[in-house]
Motif scaffolding. Structure first.
Motif, PDB file in Angstrom:
ATOM      1  N   GLU A  95       2.447   6.681   3.127  1.00 49.66           N
ATOM      2  CA  GLU A  95       2.151   5.291   2.776  1.00 49.66           C
ATOM      3  C   GLU A  95       3.290   4.601   2.035  1.00 49.66           C
ATOM      4  OE1 GLU A  95      -1.624   3.941   1.275  1.00 49.66           O
ATOM      5  OE2 GLU A  95      -2.584   5.735   2.088  1.00 49.66           O
ATOM      6  N   TRP A 100       5.962   1.514   6.565  1.00 50.57           N
ATOM      7  CA  TRP A 100       4.498   1.566   6.564  1.00 50.57           C
ATOM      8  C   TRP A 100       3.890   0.189   6.813  1.00 50.57           C
ATOM      9  CZ3 TRP A 100       0.829   5.172   6.839  1.00 50.57           C
ATOM     10  CH2 TRP A 100      -0.472   4.794   6.546  1.00 50.57           C
ATOM     11  N   GLN A 104       1.780  -1.086  10.021  1.00 54.30           N
ATOM     12  CA  GLN A 104       0.408  -1.529   9.772  1.00 54.30           C
ATOM     13  C   GLN A 104       0.177  -2.896  10.414  1.00 54.30           C
ATOM     14  OE1 GLN A 104      -0.578  -2.092   5.636  1.00 54.30           O
ATOM     15  NE2 GLN A 104      -2.763  -2.006   6.039  1.00 54.30           N
TER      16      GLN A 104
END
Length: 122
Positions: A95, A100, A104
């Motif tokens: 994460e 990340w 996402q």
């Protein structure tokens, strides 16, 4: 129709929602962003293992287009292969990785496009 990320495949999006989502994906998938988030932020020689069938090559698209595959089916194929590739990358990212947030956002756009396809896909 609208120009967009599907222009790589020589396709035009069919529905307004699909058109807008592919435009947003095109913005996110620009070469400079892919280079930054999918190359520069990854360690040297870092790889994500994929099966041969998970790679969508231009020659395969040409062969399918010359066959009996519809434009809508090709758009869905591009969506499926691309969204699965992003998911495979997400599986290995911690994460706190610099990519990340980028991945996402890609996942969210692909999810929205998947919902759009589910409205009219047979």
């Amino acid at each position: 129709g609208c120009p967009g990320v599907l222009a790589v495949l020589g396709l035009e999006a069919a529905a307004p929602g699909e058109c807008e989502l592919t435009r947003l994906l095109q913005d996110k998938l620009q070469y400079e962003m892919r280079l930054q988030y999918m190359k520069h932020y990854f360690p040297i020689d870092y790889t994500v293992r994929v099966q041969y069938e998970e790679v969508l090559r231009p020659s395969n698209i040409t062969r399918l287009r010359n066959g009996t595959v519809s434009e809508a089916a090709l758009r869905y194929l591009w969506f499926h292969v691309s969204s699965q590739a992003v998911l495979r990358i997400r599986e290995v990212l911690p994460e706190k990785h610099p990519s990340w947030k980028y991945t996402q956002e890609l996942c969210q756009l692909f999810d929205a496009l998947g919902e759009e396809y589910s409205k009219y896909r047979q």
